[in-house]
Design a protein around this motif. Structure first.
Motif, PDB file in Angstrom:
ATOM      1  N   PRO A  42       0.822  -1.227   0.000  1.00 42.24           N
ATOM      2  CA  PRO A  42       0.000   0.000   0.000  1.00 42.24           C
ATOM      3  C   PRO A  42       0.846   1.263   0.000  1.00 42.24           C
ATOM      4  CG  PRO A  42      -0.911  -1.617   1.519  1.00 42.24           C
ATOM      5  CD  PRO A  42       0.424  -2.149   1.098  1.00 42.24           C
ATOM      6  N   MET A  43       1.916   1.282   0.797  1.00 43.76           N
ATOM      7  CA  MET A  43       2.814   2.441   0.834  1.00 43.76           C
ATOM      8  C   MET A  43       3.498   2.646  -0.509  1.00 43.76           C
ATOM      9  SD  MET A  43       6.436   2.897   2.842  1.00 43.76           S
ATOM     10  CE  MET A  43       7.264   1.959   1.528  1.00 43.76           C
ATOM     11  N   ILE A  44       4.051   1.580  -1.064  1.00 41.25           N
ATOM     12  CA  ILE A  44       4.789   1.689  -2.325  1.00 41.25           C
ATOM     13  C   ILE A  44       3.874   2.153  -3.448  1.00 41.25           C
ATOM     14  CG2 ILE A  44       6.051   0.370  -4.070  1.00 41.25           C
ATOM     15  CD1 ILE A  44       7.122  -1.352  -1.695  1.00 41.25           C
ATOM     16  N   ASP A  45       2.664   1.599  -3.514  1.00 42.38           N
ATOM     17  CA  ASP A  45       1.705   2.026  -4.542  1.00 42.38           C
ATOM     18  C   ASP A  45       1.436   3.528  -4.433  1.00 42.38           C
ATOM     19  OD1 ASP A  45       1.487  -0.545  -5.534  1.00 42.38           O
ATOM     20  OD2 ASP A  45      -0.404  -0.979  -4.509  1.00 42.38           O
ATOM     21  N   ALA A  46       1.258   4.009  -3.206  1.00 44.54           N
ATOM     22  CA  ALA A  46       0.955   5.430  -3.009  1.00 44.54           C
ATOM     23  C   ALA A  46       2.135   6.308  -3.398  1.00 44.54           C
ATOM     24  CB  ALA A  46       0.566   5.676  -1.547  1.00 44.54           C
ATOM     25  N   LEU A  47       3.348   5.892  -3.038  1.00 44.60           N
ATOM     26  CA  LEU A  47       4.528   6.707  -3.336  1.00 44.60           C
ATOM     27  C   LEU A  47       4.864   6.703  -4.819  1.00 44.60           C
ATOM     28  CD1 LEU A  47       6.763   5.830  -0.269  1.00 44.60           C
ATOM     29  CD2 LEU A  47       5.634   8.014  -0.735  1.00 44.60           C
ATOM     30  N   LEU A  48       4.746   5.561  -5.474  1.00 51.72           N
ATOM     31  CA  LEU A  48       5.006   5.514  -6.912  1.00 51.72           C
ATOM     32  C   LEU A  48       3.952   6.301  -7.681  1.00 51.72           C
ATOM     33  CD1 LEU A  48       6.227   1.825  -7.451  1.00 51.72           C
ATOM     34  CD2 LEU A  48       7.598   3.914  -7.256  1.00 51.72           C
ATOM     35  N   GLY A 253      17.631  15.268  17.017  1.00 45.51           N
ATOM     36  CA  GLY A 253      18.138  16.546  16.544  1.00 45.51           C
ATOM     37  C   GLY A 253      17.905  16.824  15.077  1.00 45.51           C
ATOM     38  N   ASN A 254      17.578  15.811  14.290  1.00 47.61           N
ATOM     39  CA  ASN A 254      17.316  16.008  12.858  1.00 47.61           C
ATOM     40  C   ASN A 254      16.202  15.070  12.424  1.00 47.61           C
ATOM     41  OD1 ASN A 254      17.485  16.828  10.181  1.00 47.61           O
ATOM     42  ND2 ASN A 254      19.201  15.465   9.697  1.00 47.61           N
ATOM     43  N   GLY A 255      15.123  15.078  13.205  1.00 47.10           N
ATOM     44  CA  GLY A 255      14.028  14.160  12.936  1.00 47.10           C
ATOM     45  C   GLY A 255      12.696  14.866  12.839  1.00 47.10           C
ATOM     46  N   GLU A 256      11.740  14.182  12.225  1.00 47.97           N
ATOM     47  CA  GLU A 256      10.377  14.688  12.097  1.00 47.97           C
ATOM     48  C   GLU A 256       9.428  13.601  12.586  1.00 47.97           C
ATOM     49  OE1 GLU A 256       7.102  16.087   8.703  1.00 47.97           O
ATOM     50  OE2 GLU A 256       9.157  15.586   8.123  1.00 47.97           O
ATOM     51  N   LEU A 257       8.407  14.011  13.326  1.00 44.09           N
ATOM     52  CA  LEU A 257       7.389  13.096  13.827  1.00 44.09           C
ATOM     53  C   LEU A 257       6.079  13.328  13.101  1.00 44.09           C
ATOM     54  CD1 LEU A 257       6.201  11.046  15.896  1.00 44.09           C
ATOM     55  CD2 LEU A 257       5.863  12.990  17.447  1.00 44.09           C
ATOM     56  N   VAL A 258       5.497  12.256  12.589  1.00 41.40           N
ATOM     57  CA  VAL A 258       4.165  12.308  11.992  1.00 41.40           C
ATOM     58  C   VAL A 258       3.267  11.377  12.799  1.00 41.40           C
ATOM     59  CG1 VAL A 258       2.754  11.838   9.968  1.00 41.40           C
ATOM     60  CG2 VAL A 258       5.041  12.812   9.688  1.00 41.40           C
ATOM     61  N   THR A 259       2.178  11.900  13.308  1.00 44.33           N
ATOM     62  CA  THR A 259       1.235  11.114  14.096  1.00 44.33           C
ATOM     63  C   THR A 259      -0.017  10.868  13.262  1.00 44.33           C
ATOM     64  OG1 THR A 259       2.068  12.075  16.152  1.00 44.33           O
ATOM     65  CG2 THR A 259      -0.081  10.986  16.230  1.00 44.33           C
ATOM     66  N   VAL A 260      -0.412   9.601  13.162  1.00 40.04           N
ATOM     67  CA  VAL A 260      -1.560   9.212  12.342  1.00 40.04           C
ATOM     68  C   VAL A 260      -2.786   9.056  13.232  1.00 40.04           C
ATOM     69  CG1 VAL A 260      -2.448   7.563  10.657  1.00 40.04           C
ATOM     70  CG2 VAL A 260       0.022   7.998  10.807  1.00 40.04           C
ATOM     71  N   SER A 261      -3.833   9.782  12.913  1.00 39.90           N
ATOM     72  CA  SER A 261      -5.046   9.784  13.725  1.00 39.90           C
ATOM     73  C   SER A 261      -5.809   8.469  13.613  1.00 39.90           C
ATOM     74  CB  SER A 261      -5.952  10.941  13.287  1.00 39.90           C
ATOM     75  OG  SER A 261      -7.161  10.938  14.005  1.00 39.90           O
ATOM     76  N   VAL A 274       1.322  10.732   5.933  1.00 39.90           N
ATOM     77  CA  VAL A 274       2.555   9.948   5.919  1.00 39.90           C
ATOM     78  C   VAL A 274       3.169   9.950   4.524  1.00 39.90           C
ATOM     79  CG1 VAL A 274       3.593   7.700   6.375  1.00 39.90           C
ATOM     80  CG2 VAL A 274       1.712   8.501   7.807  1.00 39.90           C
ATOM     81  N   VAL A 275       2.344   9.808   3.502  1.00 41.75           N
ATOM     82  CA  VAL A 275       2.846   9.835   2.126  1.00 41.75           C
ATOM     83  C   VAL A 275       3.547  11.165   1.851  1.00 41.75           C
ATOM     84  CG1 VAL A 275       2.163   9.875  -0.309  1.00 41.75           C
ATOM     85  CG2 VAL A 275       1.201   8.149   1.242  1.00 41.75           C
ATOM     86  N   THR A 276       2.954  12.260   2.304  1.00 43.44           N
ATOM     87  CA  THR A 276       3.581  13.576   2.121  1.00 43.44           C
ATOM     88  C   THR A 276       4.935  13.631   2.821  1.00 43.44           C
ATOM     89  OG1 THR A 276       1.430  14.674   1.926  1.00 43.44           O
ATOM     90  CG2 THR A 276       3.309  16.045   2.547  1.00 43.44           C
ATOM     91  N   ALA A 277       4.987  13.158   4.060  1.00 35.74           N
ATOM     92  CA  ALA A 277       6.230  13.195   4.827  1.00 35.74           C
ATOM     93  C   ALA A 277       7.278  12.253   4.250  1.00 35.74           C
ATOM     94  CB  ALA A 277       5.952  12.844   6.284  1.00 35.74           C
TER      95      ALA A 277
END
Length: 289
Positions: A42-48, A253-261, A274-277
């Motif tokens: 599912p992730m790969i399909d969305a990113l491609l 120090g060089n990270g981003e957090l994405v929280t999924v509702s 998540v796809v955007t990030a």
């Protein structure tokens, strides 16, 4: 494209390649304890679909799906799996890669960073960290290894929903059916069973979050500070607390957090935020992506 290779101790292991083989960036996708390469589709399909020019290599670690089971169950550990991943990268001629690790795959990412940091461009951790909540560990240990066959995929979907419904409260039956088709396999008699060696259950049974283990895992995690990090957490996760996720980002120090509702352990990584990030993170690792 199917990829078959041999581990150092002779097991035939499997991975699958998605996207252009000559893409400027390779992302190695490593699944959780009871999952397999299909978990990332599912992730790969969305990113491609976003036009991202990345080669994704999704693996089956030993004892899962298309990879051979290990007769020595002592080898069912993240450190051994991590070593297998470098064997895979060598087999493919990939010198450096980004890592995307879901749950156990994130622990593998930490081990890989400690083993050969010069080969890691960046890391995505999906609902996992150096400190785990006992409630999540207890829940997982309660179902891992139970491999009673089901009559068909519809019955498997109902069984999966019974175990996982708290983590995915908004899932429909079609969602559970898709989940079952990623995690079960058909037997010669037409029934379906979970697609892993039941002996992998020893892994979760040996996880003891003592103060000494927590300290060692935070030290292991600290080594990720050398590369960019994207941390994804389900907001109702019972394995990675919000407090520990925030600490991870602060200490990195060089990270981003994405929280999924309204998702627990673990997000599928195809959620829009998540796809955007992920797109931003992967593009930052290779200017030509």
């Amino acid at each position: 494209m199917d990829i078959r290779y041999r581990s150092k101790d002779g097991l035939e292991l499997y991975a699958k390649s998605y996207g252009a083989e000559n893409a400027p960036l390779t992302a190695l996708c490593m699944h959780g304890l009871t999952r397999n390469h299909k978990d990332f589709e599912p992730m790969i399909d969305a990113l491609l679909a976003e036009g991202l020019n990345v080669r994704f290599i999704a693996v089956d670690v030993r004892g899962r799906c298309n990879s051979e089971s290990d007769q020595n169950v002592e080898n069912y550990t993240p450190a051994v799996y991590a070593d297998d991943m470098f064997t895979l990268l060598d087999h493919l001629g990939v010198e450096k890669a980004a890592l995307i690790g879901t749950s156990m795959g994130g622990i593998m990412s930490m081990f890989m960073m400690s083993m050969a940091p010069q080969r890691i461009l960046g890391v995505v951790l999906n609902d996992i960290g150096p400190e785990l909540e006992q409630a999540g560990l207890d829940r997982i240990s309660g179902y891992v290894g139970g491999n009673e066959p089901k009559e068909n995929y519809e019955a498997a979907a109902r069984a999966v929903a019974d175990v996982q419904k708290a983590a995915f409260p908004n899932y429909t039956f079609d969602d559970w059916l898709a989940f079952a088709k990623r995690t079960y396999r058909e037997r010669p008699d037409g029934k379906v069973e979970l697609d892993y060696d039941p002996a992998i259950a020893r892994t979760i049974g040996e996880v003891k979050p003592t103060p000494e283990i927590k300290q060692a895992m935070w030290a292991l995690y600290a080594q990720l500070s050398a590369v960019p990090l994207l941390l994804v957490r389900g907001d109702i996760s019972d394995l990675l607390s919000a407090e520990n996720a925030e600490r991870m980002i602060t200490e990195h120090g060089n990270g981003e957090l994405v929280t999924v509702s309204q998702i627990g352990h673990t997000p599928l990584l195809n959620e829009p935020d998540v796809v955007t990030a992920l797109t931003k993170h992967l593009k930052s690792l290779e200017p030509n992506v």
